[in-house]
Design an enzyme around this catalytic site. Structure first.
Site, mmCIF file in Angstrom:
data_model
loop_
_atom_site.group_PDB
_atom_site.id
_atom_site.type_symbol
_atom_site.label_atom_id
_atom_site.label_comp_id
_atom_site.label_asym_id
_atom_site.label_seq_id
_atom_site.Cartn_x
_atom_site.Cartn_y
_atom_site.Cartn_z
ATOM 1 N N ASP A 93 0.678 3.616 2.425
ATOM 2 C CA ASP A 93 0.476 4.178 3.755
ATOM 3 C C ASP A 93 -0.709 5.149 3.665
ATOM 4 O O ASP A 93 -1.715 4.813 3.046
ATOM 5 C CB ASP A 93 1.764 4.824 4.275
ATOM 6 N N ASP A 143 0.845 -1.193 0.000
ATOM 7 C CA ASP A 143 0.000 0.000 0.000
ATOM 8 C C ASP A 143 0.884 1.248 0.000
ATOM 9 O O ASP A 143 2.112 1.164 0.055
ATOM 10 C CB ASP A 143 -0.898 0.005 1.243
#
Length: 289
Positions: free
Chosen positions: A211, A209
């Site tokens: 973050d 991802d």
């Protein structure tokens, strides 16, 4: 000496393919109970141990992982090299979910963990200026590339305490002011302890991802992380296979000196050392004690 490779698998890596003579073994440690039993066997002619960092079934949070017991148990088995595989978030647009990063630096922001085997009764100071082994790291990079993964050679890993993900302000701080590349919750104090135990340690961060800093991706969603982890898992297993295949069964002295980290590190005079502390250090520091 014979090489003995350990794989510490984080979120997304829960098994090793192709392991022969596979046996789960319990290893007692004076630093507590490891995360789980350790799967031992042979892969491409070398001894391999697999330790699920969070335990089978993911029972340990990043804070409660027994890092000292894990590293001590691996050392007691005779492990010489450690390949750490873990999930992480990215602070860089070009480091996308699904990519792997060969970590070469850390910033440790954890605060609720025991970070050393040493302390009152036997004090030691090891250098972690260069916290990973360049040889094992290079081997992991080549193996990941051969597995078809986009690999980034080098990156700074921000180790946060967790278990919550970052606030937006934290994410921006780590990205813009600290200059970090990825963020995770488990490589510290693991890397520091591996250095104290004189093990060659390499870290491969699997990006899941962005973050919470990325304006187009929003906050971290656990469902998206799990989906990306499943995609990474096959590549991670292929990389591990490639690392075992590439490493020589005979381990020469580490050119970077990982296997000699304690050479001049112990500061406590022999007559002042605590006997109980010394007994706990029999595996980690037995070479110099």
């Amino acid at each position: 000496m014979d090489r003995y490779l350990a794989i510490i698998g984080g979120s997304g890596l829960y098994q090793i393919d192709g392991l022969t003579h596979a046996t789960w073994v319990e290893v007692d440690s004076p630093f507590g109970k490891p995360s789980d039993a350790i799967l031992t066997g042979r892969l491409h002619g070398i001894s391999v141990a697999f330790l699920p960092r969070h335990g089978r079934g993911h029972v340990h949070s990043p804070t409660t992982v027994p890092y000292r017991a894990n590293i001590d148990a691996l050392k007691r088995l005779g492990v010489t090299d450690v390949l750490s595989v873990s999930a992480c978030g990215s602070f860089r647009e070009d480091m996308a979910p699904g990519d792997f990063v060969i970590v070469d630096q850390f910033i440790d922001r954890t605060f609720a963990r025991e970070k050393s085997f040493f302390g009152t009764g036997c004090v030691a100071h090891v250098s972690v200026a260069h916290p990973v082994c360049p040889h094992v790291s290079a081997t992991a990079r080549a193996a990941a590339q051969a597995a078809g993964v986009t690999v980034h050679d080098g990156g700074t890993y921000l180790a946060m305490e967790g278990p919550q993900f970052s606030t937006l302000a934290e994410s921006q701080l780590y990205r813009e002011r600290f200059g970090c590349d990825v963020i995770g919750m488990t490589n510290m104090p693991e890397a520091k302890l591996a250095r104290e135990a004189e093990l060659c340690y390499a870290s491969v961060a699997m990006i899941t991802d962005y973050d919470s800093w990325h304006p187009d991706h929003g906050a971290v969603e656990i469902t998206e992380i799990i989906e990306t982890l499943h995609g990474n898992a096959a590549h991670a297993r292929s990389m591990v296979d490639g690392v075992a295949h590439a490493l020589s069964p005979v381990r020469a002295p580490c050119p970077a000196g990982c296997d000699r980290a304690l050479e001049h590190a112990i500061m406590t005079a022999p007559e002042a050392r605590d006997a109980d502390v010394m007994a706990r250090l029999d595996a980690v520091a037995g070479r110099v004690l």
